[in-house]
Design a protein around this motif. Structure first.
Motif, short mmCIF file in Angstrom:
data_model
loop_
_atom_site.label_atom_id
_atom_site.label_comp_id
_atom_site.label_asym_id
_atom_site.label_seq_id
_atom_site.Cartn_x
_atom_site.Cartn_y
_atom_site.Cartn_z
N LEU A 7 -3.93 -12.26 4.39
CA LEU A 7 -2.68 -12.97 4.64
C LEU A 7 -1.45 -12.06 4.56
O LEU A 7 -0.40 -12.41 5.07
CB LEU A 7 -2.53 -14.14 3.66
CG LEU A 7 -3.50 -15.29 3.87
CD1 LEU A 7 -3.36 -16.32 2.77
CD2 LEU A 7 -3.31 -15.94 5.23
N GLN A 8 -1.58 -10.91 3.94
CA GLN A 8 -0.45 -9.96 3.91
C GLN A 8 -0.25 -9.32 5.27
O GLN A 8 0.86 -8.89 5.59
CB GLN A 8 -0.68 -8.89 2.84
CG GLN A 8 -0.54 -9.43 1.44
CD GLN A 8 -0.72 -8.34 0.40
OE1 GLN A 8 -1.48 -7.40 0.60
NE2 GLN A 8 -0.02 -8.48 -0.71
N GLU A 9 -1.29 -9.28 6.08
CA GLU A 9 -1.19 -8.68 7.40
C GLU A 9 -1.05 -9.71 8.51
O GLU A 9 -0.52 -9.43 9.58
CB GLU A 9 -2.41 -7.80 7.66
CG GLU A 9 -2.49 -6.62 6.72
CD GLU A 9 -3.75 -5.80 6.93
OE1 GLU A 9 -4.38 -5.93 7.98
OE2 GLU A 9 -4.07 -5.02 6.02
N PHE A 10 -1.57 -10.92 8.27
CA PHE A 10 -1.54 -11.98 9.28
C PHE A 10 -1.19 -13.26 8.53
O PHE A 10 -2.02 -13.83 7.84
CB PHE A 10 -2.93 -12.09 9.95
CG PHE A 10 -2.89 -12.74 11.29
CD1 PHE A 10 -2.59 -11.99 12.42
CD2 PHE A 10 -3.17 -14.08 11.44
CE1 PHE A 10 -2.57 -12.59 13.67
CE2 PHE A 10 -3.15 -14.68 12.68
CZ PHE A 10 -2.86 -13.93 13.81
N ALA A 32 -7.87 -17.96 -2.35
CA ALA A 32 -6.63 -17.85 -3.12
C ALA A 32 -6.99 -17.73 -4.60
O ALA A 32 -8.15 -17.94 -4.97
CB ALA A 32 -5.78 -19.09 -2.86
N PRO A 33 -6.01 -17.41 -5.44
CA PRO A 33 -6.31 -17.30 -6.87
C PRO A 33 -6.95 -18.56 -7.47
O PRO A 33 -7.77 -18.45 -8.37
CB PRO A 33 -4.94 -17.03 -7.49
CG PRO A 33 -4.17 -16.36 -6.41
CD PRO A 33 -4.64 -17.00 -5.13
N GLU A 120 1.33 -15.46 -1.19
CA GLU A 120 1.80 -14.17 -0.70
C GLU A 120 0.65 -13.25 -0.34
O GLU A 120 0.81 -12.29 0.40
CB GLU A 120 2.70 -13.52 -1.74
CG GLU A 120 4.00 -14.29 -1.94
CD GLU A 120 4.91 -13.65 -2.96
OE1 GLU A 120 4.65 -12.50 -3.37
OE2 GLU A 120 5.88 -14.31 -3.35
N SER A 121 -0.53 -13.56 -0.89
CA SER A 121 -1.70 -12.75 -0.57
C SER A 121 -2.94 -13.62 -0.64
O SER A 121 -2.95 -14.68 -1.24
CB SER A 121 -1.81 -11.57 -1.54
OG SER A 121 -2.05 -12.04 -2.84
N GLY A 122 -3.99 -13.14 -0.02
CA GLY A 122 -5.26 -13.84 0.01
C GLY A 122 -6.05 -13.43 1.24
O GLY A 122 -5.50 -12.83 2.17
#
Length: 135
Positions: A7-10, A32-33, A120-122
């Motif tokens: 998800l940080q890239e797309f 996700a976390p 924000e990330s995953g």
């Protein structure tokens, strides 16, 4: 074609737009976390969204809302066809109104999809033509 990425890239909005514009059918999984979120699409439209927590499944939501117990839902669900959505089947049996079903679906979207926009990330994967979650 399967799609796998970060998800940080797309971003999630970009991913959802790709699925919608391509009228894709399949399952999007997001790690996700808090666990794995699953979102199903049919011809680009969201038809189901589940967060990792069991309490957001239809059977649990019905029981929690006081409409019916999970045991009753399980018994009535046994009369549903394998390819009939559980909510529609329970609605046909008079167990839930269309308005109540729509409210529960909105709740599932809020917990299973909308909350993901804050990530924000995953990691994610989209698998085409995954069987739909009729249960």
């Amino acid at each position: 074609m399967a799609i796998v990425g970060d998800l940080q890239e797309f971003s999630l909005p970009d991913l959802l737009q790709l699925i919608e514009r391509g009228s894709k059918t399949g399952q999007l999984c997001i790690w996700a976390p808090g666990g794995i979120y699953r979102i199903w699409f049919y011809q680009g439209r969201v038809i189901a969204a589940l967060p990792p927590q069991k309490e957001h499944r239809l059977e649990s939501l019905l029981a929690h809302s006081g409409l019916v117990s999970e045991r009753v839902v399980e018994k009535l669900a046994s009369f549903c066809g394998l390819e009939e959505p559980l909510g529609r089947c329970l609605q046909r049996q008079g167990l839930i109104t269309p308005a109540a079903l729509a409210k529960l679906f909105r709740h599932q979207l809020q917990t299973g999809l909308y909350s993901l926009f804050a990530l924000e990330s995953g990691q994610f994967s989209f698998l085409p033509n995954v069987p739909m979650p009729y249960r």
